[in-house]
Scaffold this motif. Structure first.
Motif, PDB file in Angstrom:
ATOM      1  N   ARG A 158     -12.578   5.326  -7.951  1.00  0.00           N
ATOM      2  CA  ARG A 158     -11.656   5.625  -6.670  1.00  0.00           C
ATOM      3  C   ARG A 158     -11.886   4.846  -5.291  1.00  0.00           C
ATOM      4  NH1 ARG A 158      -8.557   5.769  -8.572  1.00  0.00           N
ATOM      5  NH2 ARG A 158      -7.227   7.384  -7.200  1.00  0.00           N
ATOM      6  N   THR A 169      -5.429  -1.356  -3.771  1.00  0.00           N
ATOM      7  CA  THR A 169      -6.505  -0.818  -4.302  1.00  0.00           C
ATOM      8  C   THR A 169      -7.363  -1.700  -5.240  1.00  0.00           C
ATOM      9  OG1 THR A 169      -6.669   0.857  -6.155  1.00  0.00           O
ATOM     10  CG2 THR A 169      -5.011  -0.469  -6.452  1.00  0.00           C
ATOM     11  N   SER A 221      -8.363  -0.392  -7.951  1.00  0.00           N
ATOM     12  CA  SER A 221      -8.345   0.217  -9.398  1.00  0.00           C
ATOM     13  C   SER A 221      -7.851  -0.631 -10.376  1.00  0.00           C
ATOM     14  CB  SER A 221      -7.460   1.514  -8.944  1.00  0.00           C
ATOM     15  OG  SER A 221      -7.948   2.313  -8.459  1.00  0.00           O
ATOM     16  N   LYS A 222      -6.792  -1.593 -10.028  1.00  0.00           N
ATOM     17  CA  LYS A 222      -6.084  -2.391 -10.979  1.00  0.00           C
ATOM     18  C   LYS A 222      -6.790  -3.635 -11.038  1.00  0.00           C
ATOM     19  CE  LYS A 222      -3.731   1.186 -11.047  1.00  0.00           C
ATOM     20  NZ  LYS A 222      -2.511   1.392 -10.126  1.00  0.00           N
ATOM     21  N   TYR A 226       4.297   9.901  -5.323  1.00  0.00           N
ATOM     22  CA  TYR A 226       5.058  10.043  -4.097  1.00  0.00           C
ATOM     23  C   TYR A 226       5.724  11.524  -3.927  1.00  0.00           C
ATOM     24  CZ  TYR A 226       4.628   4.712  -3.811  1.00  0.00           C
ATOM     25  OH  TYR A 226       4.273   3.679  -3.694  1.00  0.00           O
ATOM     26  N   ASN A 286       6.042   0.520  -9.576  1.00  0.00           N
ATOM     27  CA  ASN A 286       5.620   1.333 -10.626  1.00  0.00           C
ATOM     28  C   ASN A 286       6.480   2.489 -11.050  1.00  0.00           C
ATOM     29  OD1 ASN A 286       4.166   2.743 -12.469  1.00  0.00           O
ATOM     30  ND2 ASN A 286       2.535   3.248 -10.845  1.00  0.00           N
ATOM     31  N   ALA A 314      -0.415  -1.980  -4.955  1.00  0.00           N
ATOM     32  CA  ALA A 314      -1.313  -2.036  -5.818  1.00  0.00           C
ATOM     33  C   ALA A 314      -1.678  -3.073  -6.674  1.00  0.00           C
ATOM     34  CB  ALA A 314      -1.124  -0.884  -6.469  1.00  0.00           C
ATOM     35  N   TYR A 315      -0.381  -3.834  -7.209  1.00  0.00           N
ATOM     36  CA  TYR A 315      -0.412  -4.756  -8.038  1.00  0.00           C
ATOM     37  C   TYR A 315      -0.220  -6.258  -7.521  1.00  0.00           C
ATOM     38  CZ  TYR A 315       0.349  -0.713 -10.698  1.00  0.00           C
ATOM     39  OH  TYR A 315       0.057   0.622 -11.198  1.00  0.00           O
ATOM     40  N   ASP A 352       3.280  -0.566  -0.564  1.00  0.00           N
ATOM     41  CA  ASP A 352       2.258  -0.070  -1.677  1.00  0.00           C
ATOM     42  C   ASP A 352       2.062  -1.250  -2.312  1.00  0.00           C
ATOM     43  OD1 ASP A 352       0.620   0.657  -3.601  1.00  0.00           O
ATOM     44  OD2 ASP A 352       1.770   2.888  -3.616  1.00  0.00           O
ATOM     45  N   CYS A 365       7.313   0.295  -2.857  1.00  0.00           N
ATOM     46  CA  CYS A 365       6.225   0.065  -3.871  1.00  0.00           C
ATOM     47  C   CYS A 365       6.669  -1.313  -4.551  1.00  0.00           C
ATOM     48  CB  CYS A 365       6.345   1.121  -5.001  1.00  0.00           C
ATOM     49  SG  CYS A 365       5.114   1.004  -6.135  1.00  0.00           S
ATOM     50  N   PHE A 409       6.625   5.269  -8.079  1.00  0.00           N
ATOM     51  CA  PHE A 409       5.251   5.889  -8.267  1.00  0.00           C
ATOM     52  C   PHE A 409       5.253   7.585  -8.443  1.00  0.00           C
ATOM     53  CE2 PHE A 409       0.503   6.187  -6.630  1.00  0.00           C
ATOM     54  CZ  PHE A 409       0.013   6.236  -7.993  1.00  0.00           C
ATOM     55  N   GLY A 446      -9.291   6.265  -3.751  1.00  0.00           N
ATOM     56  CA  GLY A 446      -7.960   5.426  -4.059  1.00  0.00           C
ATOM     57  C   GLY A 446      -6.904   5.367  -3.206  1.00  0.00           C
ATOM     58  N   SER A 447      -6.186   4.436  -3.492  1.00  0.00           N
ATOM     59  CA  SER A 447      -4.883   4.364  -2.502  1.00  0.00           C
ATOM     60  C   SER A 447      -4.114   5.364  -2.232  1.00  0.00           C
ATOM     61  CB  SER A 447      -4.260   2.941  -2.528  1.00  0.00           C
ATOM     62  OG  SER A 447      -3.940   2.737  -4.052  1.00  0.00           O
ATOM     63  N   VAL A 448      -3.981   6.116  -3.533  1.00  0.00           N
ATOM     64  CA  VAL A 448      -3.241   7.500  -3.520  1.00  0.00           C
ATOM     65  C   VAL A 448      -3.622   8.357  -2.715  1.00  0.00           C
ATOM     66  CG1 VAL A 448      -3.002   9.622  -5.136  1.00  0.00           C
ATOM     67  CG2 VAL A 448      -2.728   7.520  -6.092  1.00  0.00           C
TER      68      VAL A 448
HETATM   69  C1  LIG Z   1      -2.315   2.594  -9.613  1.00  0.00           C
HETATM   70  C2  LIG Z   1      -1.683   2.767  -8.313  1.00  0.00           C
HETATM   71  C3  LIG Z   1      -1.866   3.038  -6.989  1.00  0.00           C
HETATM   72  C4  LIG Z   1      -3.534   2.942  -6.903  1.00  0.00           C
HETATM   73  O1  LIG Z   1      -4.072   4.193  -7.184  1.00  0.00           O
HETATM   74  P1  LIG Z   1      -5.671   4.278  -6.938  1.00  0.00           P
HETATM   75  O2  LIG Z   1      -5.596   5.675  -6.287  1.00  0.00           O
HETATM   76  O3  LIG Z   1      -6.106   3.473  -5.860  1.00  0.00           O
HETATM   77  O4  LIG Z   1      -6.309   4.530  -8.207  1.00  0.00           O
HETATM   78  C5  LIG Z   1      -1.270   2.993  -5.773  1.00  0.00           C
HETATM   79  N1  LIG Z   1       0.084   2.709  -5.847  1.00  0.00           N
HETATM   80  C6  LIG Z   1       0.614   2.539  -6.982  1.00  0.00           C
HETATM   81  C7  LIG Z   1       2.084   2.455  -6.832  1.00  0.00           C
HETATM   82  C8  LIG Z   1      -0.241   2.524  -8.315  1.00  0.00           C
HETATM   83  O5  LIG Z   1       0.660   2.325  -9.243  1.00  0.00           O
END
Ligand SMILES: *Cc1c(COP(=O)(O)O)cnc(C)c1O
Length: 361
Positions: free
Chosen positions: A226, A215, A217-218, A113, A158, A187-188, A185, A154, A110, A84-86
């Motif tokens: 992940r 990521t 994930s989205k 952080y 988010n 992610a979107y 970041d 971000c 997010f 995951g990018s987290v």
């Molecule tokens: C959902 C999200 C991520 C992605 O998380 P993963 O760990 O890749 O699932 C990263 N940064 C932000 C701001 C997010 O909302």
């Protein structure tokens, strides 16, 4: 014995990450997932990968890194994948910061952080969002000190869905010291339609101190597996690779990511549905709550402040799970058209012109 004394005392004060709730039978609009199931070919790739799970995965993640690098037009040495990018954001913090160093970010942003900063022993410097719920880049630039090692932008943000325009990022980057890492970041990114909100990798990715975080994930529908990645300069990427937990991109994740990334057209088609729905949901919500900011992501933000939790309860009673942030606002993921209709119907009972008068205005 008080077993709490076995662990770091500062963790007691740290808020835990709160995941979006899952309630059986309810519509889940709480975690920013795309609602259409895995992309075609992903389940087959996973099934095939299952036969090899007694072996460790490719630690170098060679095939996937090459595929990502090729897609983005960058050298594979610049790509690092993670759980995951987290996880990659955390690895970046551990790569850049020693205890006492500072990580700078906008707030609210997010919720991972602050946790990342605290667990790496860095100090969080949170710059409040503008009244329009966006990053305040001018104030952020002023908050940079000689201890700032990492800045997290971000974009889109988010949970507010607001985004940063090209010219503003450009100006911000030129004000930041050359030895401070700026993380974009994104992610979107796949949901962005505003031409002024440029692709951070194309626009700024060649700057030595910029790292772009993405990521699967989205938009790519792999939240449960992940997989995230970053693109950085080769030296930064090599440093991050040293702190990545070994084998943290599993063989199933690598196989599924390869399959998903081969489905660009279908990913685009799905995102376009989400984008059209986002605009529809936003247009309805602003009639009831004019302050709802325009969103470039796959969710919308309702700045309901001290009514946020109550609004979440009202939605949940009507079978829709949203994500309230107490005292601040509510983030609602864009789902299928039917799911969004259910959400809007629930929201109308609280926000609409003929709302139930037992709710305070
Ligand atoms: C959902 C999200 C991520 C992605 O998380 P993963 O760990 O890749 O699932 C990263 N940064 C932000 C701001 C997010 O909302």
């Amino acid at each position: 014995m008080d077993t709490r004394s076995l662990t770091r005392p500062d963790l007691a004060a740290l808020p835990a990450y709160i995941p979006g709730r899952s309630v059986p039978g309810a519509i889940k609009l709480a975690s920013n997932e795309v609602p259409f199931g895995p992309l075609p070919g992903v389940i087959e790739a996973l099934t095939e990968a299952a036969a090899g799970v007694h072996r460790y995965p490719d630690m170098g993640v060679v095939a996937l890194k090459n595929k990502i690098a090729q897609r983005l037009g960058v050298a594979p040495e610049r790509v690092v994948t993670g759980c995951g990018s987290v996880a990659l954001a955390e690895h970046l913090a551990r790569t850049a910061c020693l205890p006492g160093d500072q990580i700078l970010y906008s707030w609210r942003s997010f919720e991972a952080y602050p946790i990342i900063a605290a667990t790496t022993g860095a100090e969080s410097i949170k710059v409040p969002n503008t009244p329009e719920h966006a990053h305040d880049l001018k104030a952020m630039a002023q908050a940079v000190t000689d201890r700032t090692r990492l800045i997290l932008l971000c974009n889109p943000n988010n949970p507010t869905g607001t985004s940063l325009r090209h010219a503003d990022i450009e100006e911000f980057l030129s004000s930041v010291p050359a030895d401070t890492i700026v993380v974009l970041d994104e992610a979107y990114r796949e949901f962005v339609t505003d031409p002024d909100v440029t692709d951070g990798l194309l626009a700024f990715g060649d700057r030595p101190n910029v790292v772009v975080l993405r990521t699967l994930s989205k938009a790519w529908g792999l939240a449960g597996l992940r997989v995230g990645y970053l693109v950085a300069q080769p030296d930064v990427a090599a440093a991050v690779s040293k702190v990545v937990t070994p084998f943290s991109t599993s063989s199933a994740a690598q196989a599924a990511a390869m399959a998903a990334l081969s489905q660009e057209a279908e990913m685009r088609r799905r995102c376009d549905i989400v984008i059209a729905e986002r605009e529809r949901v936003h247009a309805t919500l602003v009639k009831w709550l004019p302050e709802v900011p325009a969103s470039q992501a796959n969710f919308v933000w309702l700045p309901l402040r001290d009514r946020a939790v109550e609004f979440g309860q009202v939605c949940e009673m009507q079978g829709v799970i949203v994500r309230p942030f107490a005292g601040d606002g509510v983030r609602v993921t864009i789902g299928t058209p039917e799911e969004n209709d259910a959400f809007l119907a629930a929201a109308e009972t609280y926000l609409g012109p003929e709302r139930d008068q037992s709710h305070p205005a």
